[in-house]
Design a protein around this motif. Structure first.
Motif, PDB file in Angstrom:
ATOM      1  N   ALA A 124       0.865  -1.181   0.000  1.00 40.55           N
ATOM      2  CA  ALA A 124       0.000   0.000   0.000  1.00 40.55           C
ATOM      3  C   ALA A 124       0.901   1.230   0.000  1.00 40.55           C
ATOM      4  CB  ALA A 124      -0.933   0.002   1.207  1.00 40.55           C
TER       5      ALA A 124
ATOM      6  N   GLU B 272      -3.066  -8.550   3.640  1.00 32.87           N
ATOM      7  CA  GLU B 272      -3.526  -7.341   2.948  1.00 32.87           C
ATOM      8  C   GLU B 272      -4.280  -6.414   3.897  1.00 32.87           C
ATOM      9  OE1 GLU B 272      -5.600  -6.108  -1.300  1.00 32.87           O
ATOM     10  OE2 GLU B 272      -6.119  -8.036  -0.394  1.00 32.87           O
TER      11      GLU B 272
ATOM     12  N   ASN C  81      -3.104  -2.450   4.874  1.00 28.36           N
ATOM     13  CA  ASN C  81      -3.919  -1.251   4.675  1.00 28.36           C
ATOM     14  C   ASN C  81      -4.250  -0.561   5.993  1.00 28.36           C
ATOM     15  OD1 ASN C  81      -4.320  -1.200   1.753  1.00 28.36           O
ATOM     16  ND2 ASN C  81      -5.454  -3.089   2.023  1.00 28.36           N
TER      17      ASN C  81
ATOM     18  N   ASN D 216      -3.338   3.340   7.056  1.00 30.02           N
ATOM     19  CA  ASN D 216      -4.375   4.258   7.549  1.00 30.02           C
ATOM     20  C   ASN D 216      -3.954   4.931   8.851  1.00 30.02           C
ATOM     21  OD1 ASN D 216      -5.956   3.537   5.391  1.00 30.02           O
ATOM     22  ND2 ASN D 216      -7.316   2.193   6.562  1.00 30.02           N
TER      23      ASN D 216
ATOM     24  N   SER E 265      -3.621  10.030  -2.358  1.00 34.34           N
ATOM     25  CA  SER E 265      -3.734   8.596  -2.607  1.00 34.34           C
ATOM     26  C   SER E 265      -2.925   8.196  -3.830  1.00 34.34           C
ATOM     27  CB  SER E 265      -5.198   8.209  -2.816  1.00 34.34           C
ATOM     28  OG  SER E 265      -5.722   8.858  -3.962  1.00 34.34           O
TER      29      SER E 265
ATOM     30  N   THR F  54      -4.971   3.485  -2.502  1.00 37.62           N
ATOM     31  CA  THR F  54      -4.659   3.558  -1.073  1.00 37.62           C
ATOM     32  C   THR F  54      -4.142   4.949  -0.731  1.00 37.62           C
ATOM     33  OG1 THR F  54      -2.387   2.756  -1.416  1.00 37.62           O
ATOM     34  CG2 THR F  54      -4.086   1.109  -0.976  1.00 37.62           C
ATOM     35  N   PRO F  55      -4.408   5.452   0.486  1.00 41.28           N
ATOM     36  CA  PRO F  55      -5.177   4.795   1.543  1.00 41.28           C
ATOM     37  C   PRO F  55      -6.675   4.975   1.355  1.00 41.28           C
ATOM     38  CG  PRO F  55      -4.449   6.935   2.305  1.00 41.28           C
ATOM     39  CD  PRO F  55      -3.863   6.755   0.926  1.00 41.28           C
TER      40      PRO F  55
END
Length: 553
Positions: free
Chosen positions: A99, A234, A238, A242, A257, A269-270
């Motif tokens: 990410a 995964e 993420n 965050n 992003s 992402t994010p």
């Protein structure tokens, strides 16, 4: 548990102007412990289920809500960018998930650079399982250009200058010569290729999960950064991104992003979209106890917990939970936050409206007999934690790793799983007490936990008894005699057979089964292999047994 250090001035700079004594008295009320403090700074310990509080920005955000200074769901703007990272399909077998985010307008002056490095390492421990599950890289965005590439490189290609070095090294050289490479080489030892993140001009940003490149090193003058998070899970990847982005946004960082392009999908992402859960007024009052909260009361308390909510009816609210609150898995977690904001000390204590007659459980009566027999055989009882780690539990015991219950956010790296055997804990006890006189004869009666899809909880608990003997002439005959005496005294028959248990010397280990009116048993006993003994830095032969009890229903 994770401890963060910050200065009182840091909280003032973030908008909290409170006297030191009041601050020290109030912080523990929001699920933290004060480790130490002086006239300038404070050390605070937070439970690992709150990784969002492992930065001073996160602490300030939570504290503002707790003291009703700033409430409700924090809202962070995420601006789309045209930047992207392309994921090579070959990296899927090594470290498949990544990410990315770009953050502009950051401030690393003063102590802020140290704080973010500490924050990064705390997240490596709490979420990343010491980088095995998740690893984080923070880079100077102004010295590289997109699109970025996440690739699997051969060991001797793509040499680069690793962080704090001045000469290029191949990935293989980094794993064998660089301090961080040696420390974390075990994470990549099963692969013939290694992950790298490159920019458009093939400049190396990092070699996850080992080391960043010197090219993108962060210093006080850096204003724009790129954050990469790689890993084997995964969801955790993420979540970690965050938390980091939200922390930077608290102090004015502008989040942009980035698109992550896999072979079969593309994600942005994010994603800071709040999760939604419902909470019920009657459930909250029942779980907290001693309260008579209504929907409006709960809405206010949720706001102080930095949640938004809508009252659906007198008994139900829809709750909007910020993306950095990765600890909220169930309605009961929302209720816990309500209780914290209500202030636990204000909850009225009361006795339950039931009366019972207590008696000893059948298992504990049999456990007392086991304990009596083992003490009669000259053993000393120990009690160890159910939590252990994969290295001690499997690798050091030469056992193949099986499915096991993992701790989602371990307090320390040596407590990352729930045991399936008692043996390694006994070996660790011998290791810690090898300065004591021989012979040493120890035993433990305790619970283990297995994965079991047939159970409602997906796990099954089982009782085990294990014992070890350590002295210069310990042998198979001695441990067989101990197990025979033990089972006879407990009323079990005994049937032994050949065993291939890799923890023991071949030909000097047996499996054992037995039955009685109370149920059946299974287990093993023998002489531990020299490799296992060496793994626990012991100097004398060790013999041992482990028996699992399956009582009649």
């Amino acid at each position: 548990m994770p401890v963060i250090t910050f200065k009182y001035q840091d909280l003032k700079d973030l908008g909290i102007d409170m006297e030191k004594d009041e601050l020290i008295n109030t912080l523990p009320m929001m699920s933290s412990d004060i480790e130490d403090f002086d006239d300038e700074e404070i050390k605070v310990e937070f439970f690992p289920n709150r990784p969002d509080n492992l930065s001073v920005e996160g602490v300030a955000r939570s504290f503002k809500g707790f003291i009703n200074q700033e409430t409700g769901l924090p809202k962070y703007e995420v601006t789309p960018s045209d930047e992207s990272v392309i994921v090579d399909a070959k990296v899927a077998k090594i470290r498949p998930y990544i990410a990315f985010a770009k953050i502009e307008g950051v401030d690393f002056t003063g102590d802020k650079l140290k704080y973010i490095m500490d924050f990064q390492e705390n997240l490596h421990w709490v979420i990343g399982r010491d980088r095995k599950k998740v690893a984080i890289g923070i880079h100077n965005a102004d010295v590289v250009s997109q699109p970025f590439n996440y690739i699997a490189t051969p060991k001797d290609e793509n040499a680069f200058v690793a962080l704090e070095k001045d000469t290029p090294m191949t990935p293989e050289e980094i794993l064998t010569q660089h301090e961080k490479g040696v420390a974390y080489a075990h994470l990549l030892e099963d692969f013939d290729k290694y992950p790298l993140i490159l920019d458009k001009d093939n400049q190396v940003l990092s070699m996850p999960p080992i080391i960043n490149g010197e090219l993108t090193k962060i210093d006080e003058n850096v204003k724009n950064i790129i954050v990469d998070v790689t890993g084997t899970d995964e969801r955790a990847v993420n979540q970690c991104l965050n938390i980091i982005c939200s922390s930077f946004a608290e102090v004015g960082g502008k989040i942009k992003s980035m698109e992550v392009k896999y072979e079969d999908k593309s994600i942005t992402t994010p994603d800071l979209t709040p999760q939604v859960k419902n909470v019920h007024v009657d459930v909250a009052n029942s779980l907290i106890g001693g309260t008579d909260l209504n929907a409006e009361d709960i809405q206010q308390l949720l706001s102080q917990a930095r949640f938004d909510s809508e009252i659906l009816n007198d008994n139900e609210l829809k709750v909007y939970i910020p993306s950095y609150r990765i600890d909220i898995l169930h309605e009961v977690d929302v209720v816990e936050n309500i209780a914290v904001q209500y202030r636990i000390n204000d909850v009225e204590a009361k006795l339950p409206d039931i009366s019972t007659i207590a008696y000893e459980h059948d298992w504990f009566r049999s456990e007392s007999l086991m304990r009596e027999v083992m003490i009669g055989l000259g053993f000393q009882e120990i009690m160890s934690l159910m939590l252990t780690n994969e290295d001690a539990h499997f690798s050091k015991m030469k056992q193949k790793e099986i499915d096991h219950v993992q701790v989602a956010r371990p307090i320390t790296i040596d407590r990352t799983m729930i045991r399936t055997s008692l043996i390694n804990s006994l070996m660790e006890f011998l290791e810690d007490n090898k300065h004591e006189d021989l012979p040493q004869k120890i035993f433990e009666i305790g619970d283990v936990l297995y994965m079991d899809e047939t159970q409602e909880t997906k796990v099954r608990a089982s009782k085990k008894l294990a014992g070890l003997i350590c002295h210069s002439s310990a042998n198979f005959t001695e441990i067989k005699s101990v197990v025979t005496s033990l089972l006879q005294n407990l009323g079990y028959s005994m049937e032994i057979s050949d065993s291939n248990n890799p923890s023991f010397i071949a030909g000097r280990v047996s499996d054992v089964k037995g039955t009685s009116a109370n149920g059946n048993i299974s287990g093993f006993f023998g002489e531990f292999s020299p490799e296992v003994i060496t793994n626990f830095t012991l100097d004398y032969p060790v013999i041992g047994f482990e028996i699992e009890f399956n009582p009649q229903e």
